[in-house]
Motif scaffolding. Structure first.
Motif, short mmCIF file in Angstrom:
data_model
loop_
_atom_site.label_atom_id
_atom_site.label_comp_id
_atom_site.label_asym_id
_atom_site.label_seq_id
_atom_site.Cartn_x
_atom_site.Cartn_y
_atom_site.Cartn_z
N ALA A 21 -18.47 37.45 16.60
CA ALA A 21 -18.06 36.28 16.67
C ALA A 21 -19.34 35.42 16.56
N GLY A 22 -19.43 34.48 15.82
CA GLY A 22 -20.52 33.61 15.37
C GLY A 22 -20.35 32.19 14.91
N CYS A 23 -21.30 31.31 14.99
CA CYS A 23 -21.31 29.81 14.22
C CYS A 23 -22.62 29.61 13.76
N VAL A 24 -22.58 29.36 12.46
CA VAL A 24 -23.85 29.06 11.77
C VAL A 24 -23.75 27.30 11.49
N PHE A 25 -24.85 26.69 11.94
CA PHE A 25 -25.23 25.42 11.69
C PHE A 25 -26.20 25.17 10.52
N PHE A 26 -25.56 24.63 9.55
CA PHE A 26 -26.49 24.35 8.32
C PHE A 26 -27.01 22.84 8.12
N PHE A 27 -28.21 22.80 7.70
CA PHE A 27 -28.94 21.51 7.47
C PHE A 27 -29.74 21.83 6.34
N ARG A 28 -30.02 20.51 5.32
CA ARG A 28 -30.80 20.76 4.24
C ARG A 28 -32.31 20.48 4.91
N GLN A 29 -33.20 21.20 4.42
CA GLN A 29 -34.57 20.97 4.89
C GLN A 29 -35.06 19.79 4.06
N SER A 30 -34.72 19.55 2.90
CA SER A 30 -34.97 18.40 2.27
C SER A 30 -34.09 17.58 1.78
N VAL A 31 -33.61 16.37 1.87
CA VAL A 31 -32.36 15.63 1.61
C VAL A 31 -32.71 15.15 0.13
N HIS A 32 -33.73 15.51 -0.45
CA HIS A 32 -33.99 15.28 -1.93
C HIS A 32 -33.96 16.37 -2.75
N TYR B 141 -27.19 16.90 7.43
CA TYR B 141 -26.22 17.70 8.08
C TYR B 141 -25.44 18.33 7.10
N THR B 142 -25.25 19.64 6.75
CA THR B 142 -24.48 20.39 5.76
C THR B 142 -22.99 20.66 6.34
N GLY B 143 -22.98 21.37 7.33
CA GLY B 143 -21.69 21.75 7.84
C GLY B 143 -21.97 23.02 8.97
N ALA B 144 -20.91 23.67 9.52
CA ALA B 144 -20.90 24.56 10.45
C ALA B 144 -19.98 25.61 10.06
N GLN B 145 -20.20 26.93 10.04
CA GLN B 145 -19.29 28.04 9.81
C GLN B 145 -19.04 28.86 10.72
N LEU B 146 -17.79 28.88 11.33
CA LEU B 146 -17.38 29.71 12.42
C LEU B 146 -16.75 31.04 11.89
N SER B 147 -17.21 32.09 12.44
CA SER B 147 -16.68 33.41 11.68
C SER B 147 -16.51 34.36 12.97
N LEU B 148 -15.00 35.08 12.77
CA LEU B 148 -14.74 36.20 13.75
C LEU B 148 -14.33 37.17 12.85
N SER B 149 -14.89 38.34 13.06
CA SER B 149 -14.77 39.86 12.34
C SER B 149 -14.34 40.66 13.32
N LEU B 150 -13.77 41.89 12.59
CA LEU B 150 -13.21 43.07 13.16
C LEU B 150 -13.59 44.25 12.56
N GLY B 151 -14.21 45.00 12.97
CA GLY B 151 -14.31 46.40 12.28
C GLY B 151 -13.71 47.67 13.08
N TYR B 152 -12.83 48.60 12.52
CA TYR B 152 -12.15 49.72 12.93
C TYR B 152 -12.39 50.76 12.31
N ARG B 153 -13.25 51.83 12.67
CA ARG B 153 -13.41 52.93 12.25
C ARG B 153 -12.24 54.03 12.39
N VAL B 154 -11.51 53.97 11.66
CA VAL B 154 -10.19 54.87 11.90
C VAL B 154 -10.55 56.42 11.92
N THR B 155 -11.20 56.81 11.13
CA THR B 155 -11.77 58.45 10.83
C THR B 155 -13.12 58.30 10.37
#
Length: 460
Positions: A377-388, A409-423
């Motif tokens: 689980a994570g959340c990325v906060f994005f900003f422009r380094q230069s507004v130009h 301020y560009t936005g924020a990206q919330l992500s939830l991920s699952l990995g399952y190694r069946v075999t």
């Protein structure tokens, strides 16, 4: 702050460099032993009989002896990936099903080797994705010859042909596994390695991907070369260092009002390590220089991360961050936009919305490894380094023009991920991402973005 969005092919090898491979999610020091099935398949070594238990029917094709010092190895991978994205291209959600099928044969005769991998990549449901890197009906993914030798304190590997290349933490040069068609290069490479160090040099071109059959020819005007060295400074993984130089020559690029041939050089340092107590760290410092037509390129980048493995639970928490320069003054004869070239496009999440250019970002995250289940689980906060400068999207295209918004301020990206190694052969993954559009991103999308992806992978 609470989460609010989530000149030809011929190049003379002038030096040597070390390549360290890494998996998608972790910007971490790599394990010393390769996995049974490696992310880059030519890194597998099936000569050790202990790796072939005989209980698995696929072990019979992993090592087929032909005589003294000669053998064949066969393998493949089949991946089915579904993506649903809402909020990017109008009122209708984009629904697409990707199929990737790879087969390879690996032939060894003494110190010589030939590796060939072919692939079929299909995309169903979204016409805009039915082209590379979304689809490629049938082509050669990798095909190279290799020669190995050993001296008293060093090992040598020379390799020529089409091959995948993953450098360091995959932040700047990767296999692009998240996309349907993986990234490969037509290269000549020489690697020298010893106890605690690797040095490699490479040079070549980037193939021009086409959708048809056996039509991915080398793009002779799109050149790529570099030197990469890795050394273990302190033992037991306490401190290691990469020092590298990468160069790229592209026939035509556009940055704002500047357009033309680009020749760009990147110098970088990467330090990384971990302590016995489970604290892990990594840091990058980068500088880029060159020209775009008659304009001067001068860009910079900083990146890093800190993690802690908790002793009382299979939990790892940490934070990553980037500061990558953007252009500040249009028409001044200078390009300051950092360009990552071949980054791991799933570095932020399985939704590769934001490209690492003109960027400040901070990414707190937590990972649970409950083998065979992994959660993140994570959340990325994005900003422009230069507004130009613009907001960029893969593979470096403009998502939000500089003239559309002056918001940082560009936005924020919330992500939830699952990995399952069946075999040991079968892996299931799923991820959900929600992008809370900030002022800069909202000027392009008009709303938040939702993404759901699931993929199943069968490897042998």
């Amino acid at each position: 702050m609470p989460c609010r969005s989530r000149s030809a092919f011929v190049l003379v090898l002038s030096g040597l460099l070390g390549v360290s491979q890494a998996a998608r999610a972790e910007d971490l020091p790599e394990p010393r032993e390769a996995p049974r099935y490696a992310a880059i398949r030519y890194l597998e070594d099936w000569t050790d009989p202990l790796r072939r238990t005989g209980e698995d029917p696929f072990d019979r094709v992993k090592y087929v002896p032909l005589g003294e010092g000669a053998y064949l190895s066969f393998g493949g991978q089949h991946r089915l990936r579904y993506e649903l994205t809402r909020g990017l291209d109008g009122p209708l959600a984009e629904s697409v099903l990707f199929s990737r099928n790879l087969l390879h044969v690996d032939a060894h005769v003494g110190p010589l080797r030939a590796f060939v991998q072919v692939g079929s990549h299909l995309a169903l449901g979204a016409p805009a994705r039915d082209a590379p890197p979304g689809s490629d009906l049938f082509d050669v993914q990798q095909a190279f010859v290799e020669w190995r030798a050993a001296a008293r304190k060093a090992r040598f590997v020379a390799r020529v042909g089409r091959q995948e290349l993953s450098l360091g933490s995959t932040r700047w040069v990767s296999t692009r596994d998240g996309t349907n068609v993986r990234q490969a290069f037509d290269l000549a490479r020489l690697t020298v390695s010893g106890e605690g160090w690797n040095v490699e040099g490479f040079g070549g071109v980037v193939p021009q991907l086409q959708r048809g059959v056996l039509d991915d020819a080398p793009a002779w005007r799109s050149r790529f070369w570099g030197l990469y060295a890795t050394v273990e400074v302190l033992p037991r993984k306490l401190l290691s260092m990469d020092v590298f130089y990468l160069g790229r020559d592209r026939p035509s690029v556009t940055y704002g009002d500047v357009e033309g041939r680009e020749l760009r050089h990147m110098l970088g340092v990467r330090v990384f390590g971990e302590t016995p107590g489970g604290f892990e760290y990594i840091g990058h410092a980068l500088a880029q220089a060159g020209t775009v037509d008659d304009a001067e390129v001068l860009a910079w980048g900083l990146a890093g991360g800190l993690w802690q493995r908790l002793p009382f639970a299979p939990l790892r928490v940490g934070v990553r961050g980037d500061a990558l320069s953007g252009d500040r003054h249009a028409g001044d004869g200078r390009v300051s936009t950092f360009h990552a070239w071949f980054p791991n496009q799933t570095f932020f999440s399985a939704l590769p919305l934001i490209y690492p250019s003109n960027l400040y970002e901070v990414h707190p995250m937590a990972q649970w490894n409950l083998d065979p289940v992994a959660l993140e689980a994570g959340c990325v906060f994005f900003f422009r380094q230069s507004v130009h400068d613009a907001v960029y999207t893969p593979p470096g295209d403009v998502l939000v023009p500089a003239s559309e918004s002056q918001a940082r301020y560009t936005g924020a990206q919330l992500s939830l991920s699952l990995g399952y190694r069946v075999t040991r052969h079968f892996m299931f993954n799923a991820e959900y991402s929600h992008v809370f559009a900030g002022p800069a991103l909202r000027s392009a999308t008009g709303r938040d973005v939702d993404f759901f992806g699931t993929w199943t992978t069968f490897t042998y």
